[in-house]
Design a protein around this motif. Structure first.
Motif, PDB file in Angstrom:
ATOM      1  N   HIS A   1       0.752  -1.210  -0.036  1.00 55.77           N
ATOM      2  CA  HIS A   1      -0.053   0.000   0.110  1.00 55.77           C
ATOM      3  C   HIS A   1       0.890   1.328  -0.094  1.00 55.77           C
ATOM      4  CE1 HIS A   1      -2.631   3.077   2.285  1.00 55.77           C
ATOM      5  NE2 HIS A   1      -3.147   2.948   1.051  1.00 55.77           N
ATOM      6  N   GLY A   2       2.091   1.068   0.699  1.00 61.57           N
ATOM      7  CA  GLY A   2       3.108   2.344   0.564  1.00 61.57           C
ATOM      8  C   GLY A   2       3.521   2.438  -0.915  1.00 61.57           C
ATOM      9  N   LEU A   3       3.807   1.413  -1.548  1.00 65.65           N
ATOM     10  CA  LEU A   3       4.291   1.759  -2.807  1.00 65.65           C
ATOM     11  C   LEU A   3       3.038   2.160  -3.659  1.00 65.65           C
ATOM     12  CD1 LEU A   3       5.988  -1.672  -3.176  1.00 65.65           C
ATOM     13  CD2 LEU A   3       7.070   0.466  -3.444  1.00 65.65           C
TER      14      LEU A   3
ATOM     15  N   TYR B   1      12.589  -7.965 -10.706  1.00 62.85           N
ATOM     16  CA  TYR B   1      11.900  -7.185  -9.645  1.00 62.85           C
ATOM     17  C   TYR B   1      10.789  -7.776  -9.213  1.00 62.85           C
ATOM     18  CZ  TYR B   1       8.815  -5.991 -13.627  1.00 62.85           C
ATOM     19  OH  TYR B   1       8.112  -6.252 -14.858  1.00 62.85           O
ATOM     20  N   TRP B   2       9.904  -7.397  -8.156  1.00 60.75           N
ATOM     21  CA  TRP B   2       8.687  -8.124  -7.585  1.00 60.75           C
ATOM     22  C   TRP B   2       7.687  -7.784  -8.598  1.00 60.75           C
ATOM     23  CZ3 TRP B   2       5.126  -5.492  -3.581  1.00 60.75           C
ATOM     24  CH2 TRP B   2       4.276  -6.496  -3.200  1.00 60.75           C
ATOM     25  N   GLU B   3       7.083  -8.918  -8.934  1.00 63.49           N
ATOM     26  CA  GLU B   3       6.025  -8.779 -10.079  1.00 63.49           C
ATOM     27  C   GLU B   3       4.783  -7.818  -9.513  1.00 63.49           C
ATOM     28  OE1 GLU B   3       4.589 -12.613 -11.040  1.00 63.49           O
ATOM     29  OE2 GLU B   3       3.445 -13.015  -9.400  1.00 63.49           O
ATOM     30  N   ASN B   4       4.602  -7.678  -8.289  1.00 62.61           N
ATOM     31  CA  ASN B   4       3.447  -7.028  -8.027  1.00 62.61           C
ATOM     32  C   ASN B   4       3.461  -5.326  -8.432  1.00 62.61           C
ATOM     33  OD1 ASN B   4       0.877  -6.553  -7.009  1.00 62.61           O
ATOM     34  ND2 ASN B   4       1.681  -6.492  -4.977  1.00 62.61           N
ATOM     35  N   TYR B   5       4.858  -5.079  -8.772  1.00 62.38           N
ATOM     36  CA  TYR B   5       4.978  -3.796  -9.098  1.00 62.38           C
ATOM     37  C   TYR B   5       4.168  -3.512 -10.352  1.00 62.38           C
ATOM     38  CZ  TYR B   5       9.318  -3.292  -6.093  1.00 62.38           C
ATOM     39  OH  TYR B   5      10.129  -3.561  -5.082  1.00 62.38           O
ATOM     40  N   ASN B   6       4.242  -4.343 -11.074  1.00 60.61           N
ATOM     41  CA  ASN B   6       3.413  -4.310 -12.454  1.00 60.61           C
ATOM     42  C   ASN B   6       1.823  -3.832 -12.281  1.00 60.61           C
ATOM     43  OD1 ASN B   6       5.218  -6.558 -13.760  1.00 60.61           O
ATOM     44  ND2 ASN B   6       4.994  -4.765 -14.939  1.00 60.61           N
ATOM     45  N   LEU B   7       1.073  -4.512 -11.324  1.00 60.59           N
ATOM     46  CA  LEU B   7      -0.050  -4.148 -10.990  1.00 60.59           C
ATOM     47  C   LEU B   7      -0.345  -2.850 -10.050  1.00 60.59           C
ATOM     48  CD1 LEU B   7      -1.562  -7.370  -9.387  1.00 60.59           C
ATOM     49  CD2 LEU B   7      -1.786  -6.573 -11.504  1.00 60.59           C
TER      50      LEU B   7
ATOM     51  N   ASN C   1      16.983  -7.240  -2.667  1.00 61.33           N
ATOM     52  CA  ASN C   1      16.139  -7.242  -3.903  1.00 61.33           C
ATOM     53  C   ASN C   1      15.508  -8.806  -3.869  1.00 61.33           C
ATOM     54  OD1 ASN C   1      16.561  -8.678  -6.908  1.00 61.33           O
ATOM     55  ND2 ASN C   1      15.534  -6.737  -6.842  1.00 61.33           N
ATOM     56  N   ASN C   2      14.139  -8.483  -4.147  1.00 65.56           N
ATOM     57  CA  ASN C   2      13.326  -9.710  -4.457  1.00 65.56           C
ATOM     58  C   ASN C   2      13.229  -9.685  -5.892  1.00 65.56           C
ATOM     59  OD1 ASN C   2      11.479 -11.612  -5.025  1.00 65.56           O
ATOM     60  ND2 ASN C   2       9.677 -10.380  -3.858  1.00 65.56           N
ATOM     61  N   PRO C   3      13.692 -10.646  -6.766  1.00 63.10           N
ATOM     62  CA  PRO C   3      13.978 -12.140  -6.225  1.00 63.10           C
ATOM     63  C   PRO C   3      15.222 -12.420  -5.941  1.00 63.10           C
ATOM     64  CG  PRO C   3      13.740 -12.040  -8.747  1.00 63.10           C
ATOM     65  CD  PRO C   3      13.538 -10.613  -8.006  1.00 63.10           C
ATOM     66  N   SER C   4      16.372 -11.526  -6.352  1.00 69.58           N
ATOM     67  CA  SER C   4      17.793 -12.015  -6.503  1.00 69.58           C
ATOM     68  C   SER C   4      18.575 -12.121  -5.304  1.00 69.58           C
ATOM     69  CB  SER C   4      18.527 -10.938  -7.189  1.00 69.58           C
ATOM     70  OG  SER C   4      18.536  -9.677  -7.042  1.00 69.58           O
ATOM     71  N   GLY C   5      17.890 -11.415  -3.996  1.00 74.53           N
ATOM     72  CA  GLY C   5      18.820 -11.823  -2.860  1.00 74.53           C
ATOM     73  C   GLY C   5      20.044 -10.586  -2.901  1.00 74.53           C
ATOM     74  N   TYR C   6      20.082  -9.672  -3.881  1.00 69.08           N
ATOM     75  CA  TYR C   6      21.397  -8.847  -4.033  1.00 69.08           C
ATOM     76  C   TYR C   6      21.133  -7.444  -3.239  1.00 69.08           C
ATOM     77  CZ  TYR C   6      25.526  -6.878  -5.882  1.00 69.08           C
ATOM     78  OH  TYR C   6      26.765  -6.426  -6.007  1.00 69.08           O
TER      79      TYR C   6
ATOM     80  N   ASP D   1      12.432  -0.891   1.071  1.00 72.31           N
ATOM     81  CA  ASP D   1      13.062  -1.437   1.980  1.00 72.31           C
ATOM     82  C   ASP D   1      12.527  -2.605   2.565  1.00 72.31           C
ATOM     83  OD1 ASP D   1      15.569   0.256   1.681  1.00 72.31           O
ATOM     84  OD2 ASP D   1      15.184   1.603   3.170  1.00 72.31           O
ATOM     85  N   ALA D   2      11.734  -3.415   1.860  1.00 69.58           N
ATOM     86  CA  ALA D   2      11.048  -4.465   2.542  1.00 69.58           C
ATOM     87  C   ALA D   2      11.929  -5.343   3.329  1.00 69.58           C
ATOM     88  CB  ALA D   2      10.262  -5.267   1.701  1.00 69.58           C
ATOM     89  N   TYR D   3      13.262  -5.766   2.862  1.00 71.45           N
ATOM     90  CA  TYR D   3      13.826  -6.762   3.370  1.00 71.45           C
ATOM     91  C   TYR D   3      14.996  -6.058   4.247  1.00 71.45           C
ATOM     92  CZ  TYR D   3      11.070  -9.644   0.467  1.00 71.45           C
ATOM     93  OH  TYR D   3      10.150 -10.341  -0.056  1.00 71.45           O
ATOM     94  N   PHE D   4      15.005  -4.765   4.792  1.00 73.97           N
ATOM     95  CA  PHE D   4      16.011  -3.936   5.322  1.00 73.97           C
ATOM     96  C   PHE D   4      16.357  -4.735   6.385  1.00 73.97           C
ATOM     97  CE2 PHE D   4      17.657  -1.259   8.602  1.00 73.97           C
ATOM     98  CZ  PHE D   4      18.552  -0.513   7.797  1.00 73.97           C
ATOM     99  N   GLY D   5      17.893  -4.621   6.555  1.00 73.27           N
ATOM    100  CA  GLY D   5      18.415  -5.126   7.803  1.00 73.27           C
ATOM    101  C   GLY D   5      19.002  -6.755   7.453  1.00 73.27           C
TER     102      GLY D   5
END
Ligand SMILES: Cc1ncc(COP(=O)(O)O)c(C=O)c1O
Length: 430
Positions: free
Chosen positions: A123-125, A145-151, A197-202, A232-236
């Motif tokens: 929702h923030g996005l 990239y996370w596929e939900n960005y398209n939606l 990054n989702n999906p790469s984990g980088y 920053d979903a996976y921050f830290g």
């Protein structure tokens, strides 16, 4: 346009007219209503008779509620049942803001906005899209990239997704990032960066972060108005030395009067509360003042009110309590350690020599996931189906890479996961 929106726009323009240009039409029009029902209800607060609020109260003034809940949640009713403010609960916002400074010490005393609560990062996005993306605007993302960005950005706001290649020679592909960034001809540029990054984990290493920032600075110095949305979903969750452990927000917050940084973050993945639906959106720009940020906060809260009204009172209250617990940091570290061990075990499992004939990992060092790329012309979708049918193993296919969520697999099963993929490759390499 409503006079309340006009006033917010004037306050923004007074401090930094570029920010006004960055807003979408929706973003310019929106405001948090200070008049009407909300204002009248605020004025009636504490009066002996208050017939303003659209909630139900018992005769003793407590929130009306069904008694079955009393057995389930041990908190004052005021922290469970009432609506929360559209801005988020003030004490949680204050605590989250303090935590942004604590987790990103390079921010030092840079002034940033107060975080606005969102219904999770999704929702923030979407609120970032509401505020800054109009029909036909380009948004630049990495090709992984996370596929939900398209939606979120295309379907909701009519954006055009443009991608740069994330990797070259085992690291961040600066050449393609620069090329794609400089090929955007419009005055306004929207970039989305998601590390880990989702999906790469980088997550980029420190030197790469510096170069990314310098590329963004160069286009800003040419006069482009740059909005950087930071997911920053996976921050830290960073597992290697030399990787940038703070948010790239710290490097953007004070970079240029032409660069507005939006930090989207929250407890969803960091604190393992996926279903709570709490996130935050926080702004920073060089020379940003309290007045400018208040205007952006008001607009964002208006967008929240106009879409989902407000975020769960109960979730916000639970998080506030847990964040205030003396054991919180220690408990969080214990979960990080579990994920880091899985990361290490998976990395070791992947290093078996024979696997290199069939697949190799994309660069990874952080987050919940990693990806493998298949060789010998093997089709990822065929491997995925075969893994389900013959090896009782589920993975995600994106394009022709396979994403493995090591966050979701017990440490002991990780070598078997990789071995199953290897066996599936042998089976299908005929
Ligand atoms: C990169 C990224 N951003 C955002 C989200 C969504 O987070 P939330 O559940 O808080 O909406 C996800 C969830 O998978 C994600 O992978």
């Amino acid at each position: 346009m409503d006079t309340q929106a006009l006033l917010l726009n004037a306050n923004i323009e007074k401090v930094n007219a570029n920010v006004l240009q960055m807003l979408s039409k929706r973003g310019r029009d929106i405001f948090f209503p200070k008049l009407g029902i909300l204002a009248q209800a605020a004025q009636a607060k504490g009066k002996s008779i208050n017939a303003t609020i659209g909630e139900a109260f018992e005769d003793d003034g407590m929130s009306m509620h069904l008694p079955e809940f009393d057995l389930l949640v041990n908190m004052p009713t005021a922290n469970i049942f009432p609506y929360a403010p559209s801005f988020g609960k003030p004490e949680l916002r204050a605590l989250w803001k303090e935590s942004i400074y604590r987790k990103n010490s390079s921010l030092k005393d840079t002034i940033i906005s107060n975080p606005i609560a969102t219904n999770g990062l999704t929702h923030g996005l979407s609120m970032a899209g509401y505020m800054f993306i109009g029909e036909g605007d380009t948004i630049l993302l990495s090709n992984h990239y996370w596929e939900n960005y398209n939606l979120i950005f295309e379907n909701n706001y009519g954006a055009k997704v443009e991608t740069f290649e994330l990797f070259a020679n085992g690291g961040f592909n600066m050449v393609d990032f620069s090329k794609k960034l400089n090929s955007i001809m419009t005055e306004k540029i929207v970039i989305l960066l998601n590390f880990p990054n989702n999906p790469s984990g980088y997550t980029p290493v420190k030197s790469e972060i510096k170069e990314i920032i310098s590329e963004i600075k160069m286009v800003a110095d040419k006069g482009k108005k740059v909005v950087v949305i930071i997911d920053d979903a996976y921050f830290g969750l960073v597992y290697e030395d030399n990787v940038f452990t703070e948010s790239i927000f710290v490097e953007l917050a004070n970079l240029s009067e032409n660069v507005l940084a939006l930090k989207l973050d929250g407890p969803t993945k960091e604190d393992y509360v996926w279903g709570f639906r709490v996130g935050f959106i926080t702004y920073a720009i060089k020379g940003g003042t309290v007045e400018l940020y208040e205007a952006l906060e008001n607009k964002t809260a208006g967008a929240v009110r106009g879409t989902i009204s407000n975020i769960s009172q109960l979730s916000q209250s639970l998080l506030y309590k847990v964040y205030s617990a003396p054991t919180y940091e220690q408990s969080k570290k214990a979960k990080y350690d579990v994920l880091k061990t899985r990361y290490t075990v998976l990395r070791n499992a992947l290093s078996k020599q024979e696997y290199a004939e069939y697949f190799s990992p994309l660069p990874f060092n952080s987050g919940y996931f990693m990806c493998i790329e298949l060789k010998k012309g093997l089709a990822a979708e065929d491997i995925r189906k075969h893994l389900l049918e013959k090896y009782s193993t589920g993975v995600i296919v994106l394009g022709n890479v396979i994403r493995l969520a090591f966050s979701a697999v017990p440490q002991i099963k990780l070598p078997e996961l990789v071995e199953n993929i290897y066996k599936a490759c042998i089976d299908l390499d005929k």
